[in-house]
Design an enzyme around this catalytic site. Structure first.
Site, PDB file in Angstrom:
ATOM      1  N   PRO A 295     -24.061  11.312  33.590  1.00  0.00           N
ATOM      2  CA  PRO A 295     -25.434  11.563  34.025  1.00  0.00           C
ATOM      3  C   PRO A 295     -25.967  10.469  34.955  1.00  0.00           C
ATOM      4  O   PRO A 295     -26.984  10.656  35.610  1.00  0.00           O
ATOM      5  CB  PRO A 295     -26.231  11.574  32.708  1.00  0.00           C
ATOM      6  CG  PRO A 295     -25.229  11.708  31.624  1.00  0.00           C
ATOM      7  CD  PRO A 295     -23.967  11.112  32.139  1.00  0.00           C
TER       8      PRO A 295
ATOM      9  N   GLU B 156     -21.098   7.965  23.903  1.00  0.00           N
ATOM     10  CA  GLU B 156     -22.179   7.492  24.790  1.00  0.00           C
ATOM     11  C   GLU B 156     -21.669   7.159  26.186  1.00  0.00           C
ATOM     12  O   GLU B 156     -22.456   6.773  27.052  1.00  0.00           O
ATOM     13  CB  GLU B 156     -22.897   6.270  24.192  1.00  0.00           C
ATOM     14  CG  GLU B 156     -23.444   6.467  22.779  1.00  0.00           C
ATOM     15  CD  GLU B 156     -24.208   7.764  22.586  1.00  0.00           C
ATOM     16  OE1 GLU B 156     -25.169   7.994  23.333  1.00  0.00           O
ATOM     17  OE2 GLU B 156     -23.823   8.546  21.691  1.00  0.00           O
TER      18      GLU B 156
ATOM     19  N   ARG C 254     -12.996  27.136  45.253  1.00  0.00           N
ATOM     20  CA  ARG C 254     -13.357  28.270  46.102  1.00  0.00           C
ATOM     21  C   ARG C 254     -13.592  27.878  47.552  1.00  0.00           C
ATOM     22  O   ARG C 254     -13.772  28.737  48.404  1.00  0.00           O
ATOM     23  CB  ARG C 254     -14.558  29.015  45.526  1.00  0.00           C
ATOM     24  CG  ARG C 254     -15.792  28.185  45.368  1.00  0.00           C
ATOM     25  CD  ARG C 254     -16.860  28.920  44.577  1.00  0.00           C
ATOM     26  NE  ARG C 254     -17.378  30.096  45.277  1.00  0.00           N
ATOM     27  CZ  ARG C 254     -18.168  30.051  46.337  1.00  0.00           C
ATOM     28  NH1 ARG C 254     -18.531  28.882  46.830  1.00  0.00           N
ATOM     29  NH2 ARG C 254     -18.608  31.144  46.904  1.00  0.00           N
TER      30      ARG C 254
ATOM     31  N   ASP D 293     -22.007  32.165  52.816  1.00  0.00           N
ATOM     32  CA  ASP D 293     -22.350  32.069  51.418  1.00  0.00           C
ATOM     33  C   ASP D 293     -23.680  31.368  51.200  1.00  0.00           C
ATOM     34  O   ASP D 293     -24.183  30.682  52.056  1.00  0.00           O
ATOM     35  CB  ASP D 293     -21.266  31.223  50.755  1.00  0.00           C
ATOM     36  CG  ASP D 293     -20.890  31.754  49.414  1.00  0.00           C
ATOM     37  OD1 ASP D 293     -21.807  32.155  48.688  1.00  0.00           O
ATOM     38  OD2 ASP D 293     -19.692  31.752  49.133  1.00  0.00           O
TER      39      ASP D 293
HETATM   40  N1  4HQ Z   1     -22.205  13.646  30.234  1.00  0.00           N
HETATM   41  N2  4HQ Z   1     -22.950  15.466  34.507  1.00  0.00           N
HETATM   42  C1  4HQ Z   1     -20.135  12.333  29.759  1.00  0.00           C
HETATM   43  C2  4HQ Z   1     -23.031  14.447  31.026  1.00  0.00           C
HETATM   44  C3  4HQ Z   1     -22.713  14.768  32.429  1.00  0.00           C
HETATM   45  C4  4HQ Z   1     -23.606  15.333  33.354  1.00  0.00           C
HETATM   46  C5  4HQ Z   1     -22.718  13.259  28.948  1.00  0.00           C
HETATM   47  C6  4HQ Z   1     -20.935  13.137  30.673  1.00  0.00           C
HETATM   48  C7  4HQ Z   1     -21.929  12.322  28.145  1.00  0.00           C
HETATM   49  C8  4HQ Z   1     -20.095  10.807  27.921  1.00  0.00           C
HETATM   50  N3  4HQ Z   1     -21.565  14.590  33.082  1.00  0.00           N
HETATM   51  N4  4HQ Z   1     -20.870  11.650  28.768  1.00  0.00           N
HETATM   52  N5  4HQ Z   1     -24.869  15.671  33.162  1.00  0.00           N
HETATM   53  O1  4HQ Z   1     -24.050  14.876  30.555  1.00  0.00           O
HETATM   54  O2  4HQ Z   1     -21.711  15.009  34.334  1.00  0.00           O
END
Ligand code: 4HQ
Length: 222
Positions: free
Chosen positions: A67, A94, A132, A147
């Site tokens: 994230p 985490e 794609r 697209d």
């Molecule tokens: N993660 N976009 C990996 C995500 C996430 C997201 C949460 C990734 C927990 C350990 N990954 N961890 N949004 O939410 O890519």
């Protein structure tokens, strides 16, 4: 993605980080230094898992799904589609020990502002969006430029048979056979939708002089 794999357009391989964990427990996570809730992925197993992957010389990119990454969008999908090999690192818990980021990651991507339990679904989203775009993967001869997002605008409304459904008629212009009128109507609907729903996209969109004129009339209407 299945079609792309079957037609040898992409090759997807899975590496299980746990296979590189040590000890009887094969633990891949540990408590965070400094305390706090949750667990952190140990760097060793991730590092060894990455080392086990055969690299395509110079054309390989290591991506961490998290994230905290920059948001994955269509422009990023096009960019990544040009690499011969992508190594997508999916964490659980985490997240991964910071030293993995520092030593082993080329870029960090997020698929959106929400929290998943692991990076695996995020990786699948990235794989599908990229697959794609590889030449020869589309069902028909339709180009990716036609697209949604090809030009950075939202799609115009689509209709198929029947002519009337639940009392709602197909716009008469689409039955007119006048291809120029249809093109203009669709362009206007695309611009209208983008202006109403995603005005942020208009900044990056590739707009012609005609598009700008249409946008002008749409903004007058407000
Ligand atoms: N993660 N976009 C990996 C995500 C996430 C997201 C949460 C990734 C927990 C350990 N990954 N961890 N949004 O939410 O890519």
């Amino acid at each position: 993605m299945g079609r792309a794999v079957n037609r040898r357009i992409v090759d997807v391989r899975l590496v299980n980080i746990r296979d590189f964990a040590r000890g009887a427990r094969k633990t891949t996570d540990d408590r965070p230094y400094g305390g706090g809730d949750g667990m952190v992925m140990k760097p060793g197993p991730v590092f060894r898992a990455l080392k086990s992957v055969d690299r395509v010389n110079g054309l390989s990119n290591v991506v961490l799904l998290s994230p905290q990454g920059t948001t994955f969008d269509q422009a990023t999908a096009w960019e990544l589609s040009r690499w011969d090999q992508l190594i997508l690192v999916c964490g659980r818990y985490e997240g991964v020990d910071e030293r993995i980021r520092l030593t082993s990651i080329d870029r960090e991507l997020s698929i959106g502002d929400y929290i998943l339990s692991g990076g695996e679904l995020a990786a699948m989203v990235v794989i599908e969006a990229i697959s794609r775009l590889r030449p020869g993967v589309l069902g028909g001869e339709r180009s990716n430029l036609e697209d949604s997002f090809g030009d950075g605008l939202l799609e115009y409304p689509q209709y198929t048979r029947p002519k009337v459904f639940q009392g709602k008629e197909v716009p008469s212009v689409l039955l007119s056979g006048d291809h120029e009128k249809i093109r203009l109507w669709r362009r206007k609907e695309s611009l209208k939708r983008t202006l109403e729903r995603r005005p942020d996209l208009l900044q990056k969109a590739r707009l012609s002089t005609e598009d700008k004129a249409i946008l002008g009339t749409l903004q007058e209407d407000i």
